[in-house]
Enzyme design. Sequence first.
Site, PDB file in Angstrom:
ATOM      1  N   ARG A 148      32.020  -3.708  -2.329  1.00  0.00           N
ATOM      2  CA  ARG A 148      30.772  -4.451  -2.144  1.00  0.00           C
ATOM      3  C   ARG A 148      30.289  -4.322  -0.707  1.00  0.00           C
ATOM      4  O   ARG A 148      29.094  -4.136  -0.460  1.00  0.00           O
ATOM      5  CB  ARG A 148      30.936  -5.934  -2.507  1.00  0.00           C
ATOM      6  CG  ARG A 148      29.586  -6.671  -2.522  1.00  0.00           C
ATOM      7  CD  ARG A 148      29.744  -8.153  -2.858  1.00  0.00           C
ATOM      8  NE  ARG A 148      28.451  -8.765  -3.126  1.00  0.00           N
ATOM      9  CZ  ARG A 148      27.640  -9.297  -2.221  1.00  0.00           C
ATOM     10  NH1 ARG A 148      27.991  -9.269  -0.934  1.00  0.00           N
ATOM     11  NH2 ARG A 148      26.490  -9.835  -2.557  1.00  0.00           N
ATOM     12  N   CYS A 149      31.211  -4.413   0.246  1.00  0.00           N
ATOM     13  CA  CYS A 149      30.840  -4.268   1.656  1.00  0.00           C
ATOM     14  C   CYS A 149      30.199  -2.910   1.938  1.00  0.00           C
ATOM     15  O   CYS A 149      29.343  -2.790   2.810  1.00  0.00           O
ATOM     16  CB  CYS A 149      32.077  -4.417   2.551  1.00  0.00           C
ATOM     17  SG  CYS A 149      32.834  -6.049   2.540  1.00  0.00           S
ATOM     18  N   MET A 150      30.633  -1.876   1.225  1.00  0.00           N
ATOM     19  CA  MET A 150      30.176  -0.518   1.509  1.00  0.00           C
ATOM     20  C   MET A 150      28.875  -0.165   0.816  1.00  0.00           C
ATOM     21  O   MET A 150      28.448   0.992   0.868  1.00  0.00           O
ATOM     22  CB  MET A 150      31.246   0.491   1.076  1.00  0.00           C
ATOM     23  CG  MET A 150      32.513   0.441   1.887  1.00  0.00           C
ATOM     24  SD  MET A 150      33.589   1.859   1.581  1.00  0.00           S
ATOM     25  CE  MET A 150      33.920   1.694  -0.173  1.00  0.00           C
TER      26      MET A 150
END
Length: 404
Positions: A393-395
């Site tokens: 999700r962060c990426m």
Amino acid sequence: MINITSEIGVLKKVLLHRPGKEIENLIPEYLGRLLFDDIPYLEAARIEHDGFANILKENGVEVLYLQDLLVQSLSHKNITEGFLEKFIRESHITSKSLTYSLMDYLLSMDVQAMIEQLMAGVRRDEIHVKEPSSLIDILDNKYPFYLDPMPNLYFTRDPAAAIGNGLSINSMHRTARKRETLFIECIYNNHDLFSSEEIPLWYRRDIPYSVEGGDQLVLSNDVVAIGCSERTSAEAIEIMTQKLFKYNENFNRVLVFAIPSCRAFMHLDTVFTMVDYDKFTIHPGIEGPLNVYEIARGAREKLIFKSHTETLHNILKNALNLDYVELIRCGGGDAITAGREQWNDGSNTLAIAPGVVVTYNRNYVTNEILSKHGIKVLAIPSSELSRGRGGPRCMSMPLYRKDI
């Protein structure tokens, strides 16, 4: 067109950044300054990231790359020069001679090479300041960079977030990441992807209160969850909510979760993510009871504030108008396993459709538990990417999801 009305709607368009030479400018002495705990091996990190992008493409997602959009946005010399001047100024360069030297050095490149250089950073031994104009120019400074590298760029979730039909260009908490939002602002102002239609801004990068995309979750077409964390302030949440309610008639409630100020829990999406209509993966430490703060839409643009203490299960159940939600514990709730897999973002999943998520393969315990709960898990290699302390999700910065 932007359309994000949930965390789980079928993902159709996403913004990524493939790790570049900025990773190879990480050195042990300055890891803390650049928000890293370790140094990823670039070649392997790129292979892993390409695998991530390929899984998205194979599942019908259009993948856009930050670097490509930037190159397309800097199509005119005057735009490029203005962007560079702002970038150098926000890199805290105060010397006129150094500014001119950096401008000459960077403008001598084609736009693609210039962008790569900005991301990688400019070392002190790469340029020569011809005519020193200040004491700074002649001091024996041991720090190796004039412009810091930007190794956090592959976490595209944080500098900006699409919410509903608009965009939040965020004000980053840490100095190491503040310039990342200059890239998003440049694309927003100059690329056809955004400039061809009216896309509202829920937040601007020059507002002094910090907010980051990892703390922004769209639970449904009328409820947004925001983490009040070390990196997202209460002031920013209130400003954003006011704008969101004023210019998007669908959203009527913002749930504010106070989360611990520590490295393992740096954003709300490291604590829980939505994986299906009624399922969440969570770190067991936040099940509650929790203090949750609610901002609701009132009459004549007034905000209504409430606070209450509830379990996470009841908070999410009520927010989504469901009879029951499943909370799937990272590591199965075992203290050692949960701690290890939480450190490697076991709760940070990217849903690409209801019940279909991308995860890191190293979090095998959590992945197996997700599968047993009926979630289709697309696990990607993650030995190097995970060293940056961020998951799938962060990426990723979703730009368009189908409504659910």
